[in-house]
Design an enzyme around this catalytic site. Sequence first.
Site, PDB file in Angstrom:
ATOM      1  N   ASP A  97       0.852  -1.181   0.000  1.00 41.48           N
ATOM      2  CA  ASP A  97       0.000   0.000   0.000  1.00 41.48           C
ATOM      3  C   ASP A  97       0.893   1.239   0.000  1.00 41.48           C
ATOM      4  O   ASP A  97       1.643   1.462   0.938  1.00 41.48           O
ATOM      5  CB  ASP A  97      -0.861  -0.050   1.278  1.00 41.48           C
ATOM      6  CG  ASP A  97      -2.108   0.797   1.193  1.00 41.48           C
ATOM      7  OD1 ASP A  97      -2.071   1.828   0.507  1.00 41.48           O
ATOM      8  OD2 ASP A  97      -3.110   0.427   1.850  1.00 41.48           O
ATOM      9  N   ASP A 198      -2.864   4.763  -2.442  1.00 40.44           N
ATOM     10  CA  ASP A 198      -3.799   5.458  -1.558  1.00 40.44           C
ATOM     11  C   ASP A 198      -4.241   6.799  -2.173  1.00 40.44           C
ATOM     12  O   ASP A 198      -3.395   7.549  -2.676  1.00 40.44           O
ATOM     13  CB  ASP A 198      -3.069   5.717  -0.225  1.00 40.44           C
ATOM     14  CG  ASP A 198      -3.990   6.228   0.867  1.00 40.44           C
ATOM     15  OD1 ASP A 198      -4.929   5.508   1.230  1.00 40.44           O
ATOM     16  OD2 ASP A 198      -3.759   7.346   1.363  1.00 40.44           O
ATOM     17  N   GLU A 249      -6.879   3.824  -5.283  1.00 38.04           N
ATOM     18  CA  GLU A 249      -8.015   4.219  -4.463  1.00 38.04           C
ATOM     19  C   GLU A 249      -8.442   5.610  -4.917  1.00 38.04           C
ATOM     20  O   GLU A 249      -7.657   6.558  -4.839  1.00 38.04           O
ATOM     21  CB  GLU A 249      -7.649   4.240  -2.982  1.00 38.04           C
ATOM     22  CG  GLU A 249      -8.889   4.444  -2.121  1.00 38.04           C
ATOM     23  CD  GLU A 249      -8.604   5.069  -0.768  1.00 38.04           C
ATOM     24  OE1 GLU A 249      -9.428   4.918   0.129  1.00 38.04           O
ATOM     25  OE2 GLU A 249      -7.567   5.740  -0.609  1.00 38.04           O
ATOM     26  N   HIS A 323     -10.717  -1.337   5.514  1.00 39.45           N
ATOM     27  CA  HIS A 323     -10.396  -0.832   6.856  1.00 39.45           C
ATOM     28  C   HIS A 323     -10.998   0.550   7.121  1.00 39.45           C
ATOM     29  O   HIS A 323     -10.819   1.081   8.215  1.00 39.45           O
ATOM     30  CB  HIS A 323      -8.877  -0.777   7.011  1.00 39.45           C
ATOM     31  CG  HIS A 323      -8.262   0.180   6.024  1.00 39.45           C
ATOM     32  ND1 HIS A 323      -8.250  -0.045   4.664  1.00 39.45           N
ATOM     33  CD2 HIS A 323      -7.682   1.381   6.200  1.00 39.45           C
ATOM     34  CE1 HIS A 323      -7.695   0.973   4.061  1.00 39.45           C
ATOM     35  NE2 HIS A 323      -7.330   1.856   4.953  1.00 39.45           N
ATOM     36  N   ASP A 324     -11.648   1.142   6.133  1.00 38.80           N
ATOM     37  CA  ASP A 324     -12.284   2.456   6.316  1.00 38.80           C
ATOM     38  C   ASP A 324     -13.805   2.337   6.391  1.00 38.80           C
ATOM     39  O   ASP A 324     -14.492   3.359   6.505  1.00 38.80           O
ATOM     40  CB  ASP A 324     -11.962   3.390   5.136  1.00 38.80           C
ATOM     41  CG  ASP A 324     -10.493   3.740   5.039  1.00 38.80           C
ATOM     42  OD1 ASP A 324      -9.808   3.755   6.078  1.00 38.80           O
ATOM     43  OD2 ASP A 324     -10.028   4.003   3.909  1.00 38.80           O
TER      44      ASP A 324
HETATM   45  O1  TEU Z   1      -8.647   6.672   2.650  1.00 37.13           O
HETATM   46  C1  TEU Z   1      -9.128   7.695   1.860  1.00 37.13           C
HETATM   47  C2  TEU Z   1     -10.431   8.290   2.205  1.00 37.13           C
HETATM   48  O2  TEU Z   1     -10.685   9.409   1.846  1.00 37.13           O
HETATM   49  C3  TEU Z   1     -11.444   7.563   2.944  1.00 37.13           C
HETATM   50  O3  TEU Z   1     -11.667   6.275   2.822  1.00 37.13           O
HETATM   51  C4  TEU Z   1     -11.533   8.089   4.304  1.00 37.13           C
HETATM   52  O4  TEU Z   1     -11.065   7.211   5.261  1.00 37.13           O
HETATM   53  C5  TEU Z   1     -12.978   8.372   4.557  1.00 37.13           C
HETATM   54  O5  TEU Z   1     -13.528   8.958   3.445  1.00 37.13           O
HETATM   55  C6  TEU Z   1     -13.145   9.320   5.662  1.00 37.13           C
HETATM   56  O6  TEU Z   1     -14.510   9.534   5.822  1.00 37.13           O
HETATM   57  C7  TEU Z   1      -7.298   6.355   2.568  1.00 37.13           C
HETATM   58  C8  TEU Z   1      -6.986   5.231   3.520  1.00 37.13           C
HETATM   59  O7  TEU Z   1      -7.659   4.083   3.113  1.00 37.13           O
HETATM   60  C9  TEU Z   1      -7.327   5.671   4.900  1.00 37.13           C
HETATM   61  O8  TEU Z   1      -7.178   4.648   5.850  1.00 37.13           O
HETATM   62  C10 TEU Z   1      -6.427   6.835   5.236  1.00 37.13           C
HETATM   63  O9  TEU Z   1      -6.776   7.368   6.491  1.00 37.13           O
HETATM   64  C11 TEU Z   1      -6.527   7.940   4.178  1.00 37.13           C
HETATM   65  O10 TEU Z   1      -6.470   7.461   2.858  1.00 37.13           O
HETATM   66  C12 TEU Z   1      -5.370   8.888   4.327  1.00 37.13           C
HETATM   67  O11 TEU Z   1      -4.186   8.271   3.951  1.00 37.13           O
END
Ligand code: TEU
Length: 555
Positions: A97, A198, A249, A323-324
């Site tokens: 990642d 990411d 992503e 994980h989000d």
């Molecule tokens: O996530 C990006 C992102 O914008 C979302 O999934 C976010 O967690 C959510 O919209 C908030 O409401 C990526 C990663 O997957 C995440 O874990 C990180 O925190 C983020 O980027 C920053 O690197």
Amino acid sequence: MKKDFRKSTVYQIYPKSFRDTNKDGLGDLRGVIEKLDYIKELGADYIWLTPFFVSPQNDNGYDVADYYRIDPAYGTMEDVEELIGESAKRGIGLMFDMVFNHVSTSHEWFQKAMEGDPYYKDFFFFRKGRADGTPPTNWESKFGGNAWEYVEKFDEYYLHLFDVSQADLNWDNENVRREIQKIVKFWMEKGVKGFRFDVINLISKRAFEDDDCGDGRKYYTDGPNIHRYLKELHDTTFGTDAEIITVGEMSSTSIENCYQYAGHDTGELSMVFSFHHLKVDFMGNEKWVLVPADFQKLKDIIFEWQTKMEQHNAWNAVFWCNHDQPRVVSRFGDEGRYWKESAKMLGTVIHCLRGTPYVYQGEELGMTDTDFTEISQFRDVESLNHYQILQDKGLSPSDALRIVQVHSRDNGRTPMQWDASLYAGFTDKDGVAPWIGVNGNHTRINAAAQLEDEDSVFRYYQRLIALRKELDVIAFGSIEPLAVKHPSVFAYRRSYKGEELLVAANFYGKDCEWKTAPDTAGYRQVIGNYKDSSTPENGVWKLRPYEVSVWFKSN
Ligand code: TEU
Ligand code: CA
């Protein structure tokens, strides 16, 4: 020849919550090595590992301080090398990642910038505030608050679209892009078989202006140079190795941009994650509200992406969980009476779509949202910030907590439920308590029990993953949405060289009828979550609560 990954499935691991081998309460890389046979048994072809590089862990590793070294909490470089080797022995490729929109403010580049070194200051976005003493723009951080942080010694602000400890990188600076290429090549040489990038569609900023009708995202999402930067990264790094697969992503992206990002021969990425289908329980872009999931919208979005991406010869990653995200069985299924049926139904709907399915750790067990009852049990910076922001807006602590319970990213981050023991086998009984609480339902929902049970969610996911390998129509077929306006049925047909696959699912806990079902004469059932599945009679297909049934025909 580019790698054909269309029969593959990816298993996502969030190492911090997967398996702790040294009893410090934090998951580690040796824990992943220990569980490789489990993943092999499930049938996954790739493992996407979320970041384990040196990091202050303000955002659990998405705040990288050194891309070349392993955070000691997770292990060592030897562990990574062993993990790559042991995975390869089992025919599993590792996807790392790469967080390149921002770095931790502890990263050397940012530290040097803060010393005033102009070479490194230009790695970031330092800007003057406005005459009235306000930040350069009114953009909001995704984790709450303004996206600019004031630095007194320069009388300037730096941009952070996420946490204040995650400073955005200036991709318009060629030196930044060269450093990033070096990092990707470094990991390619270690034998990594894929990358997840990411929030990669945020790297090209359009202009630093106030957003009159939003949070600023239109100024940095799918920005003006995004395709050029991705092509350059492709050409100089992973594009030189036909074996490597990539997934970007894409935050708040548009489908038109995704035709390019994930087009078959556009020279950018293998596939994309988009999130529109996971905002059907938001109010517009506002996540921190309680609204029921809109089933019609869910179908419309998934079908639009499925059909249009196919028309443009582009490829989707298909998924419910990461994980989000909250756990899908809690979100769109039923944690209670129809827990098992709904977990299997949701898995089926995703795994038979056109695209590469991603399984997030514990999804294959039907793991549920947390059972946390107090804010002190939550760990995620985003949840904690918004708990405060909601109260600042006037909500009571208990109303704010309710919203956090439903939407928190921690729902997906509680320890993997391996067995029924005190810490669910995530860490040993005599170890330090896990960094985040174990769900009490681990005594009932756990891997050990499901491996013993032929009817378990695990065994069902195993079958879904195998089915994609057996039936070309799942991997290669085109998609036709069915029952598009039905209030409770999710159905579609896949077709490929005379093969047909018909998927019909009831998304609700009540019996339902699909009155215009296609004829299934000559089909056989290949998977389903009820015994004795019925077929349509006189065009009417009766589906029991959360029933799903998949039928196949070949000429
Ligand atoms: O996530 C990006 C992102 O914008 C979302 O999934 C976010 O967690 C959510 O919209 C908030 O409401 C990526 C990663 O997957 C995440 O874990 C990180 O925190 C983020 O980027 C920053 O690197
Ligand atoms: Ca550990």
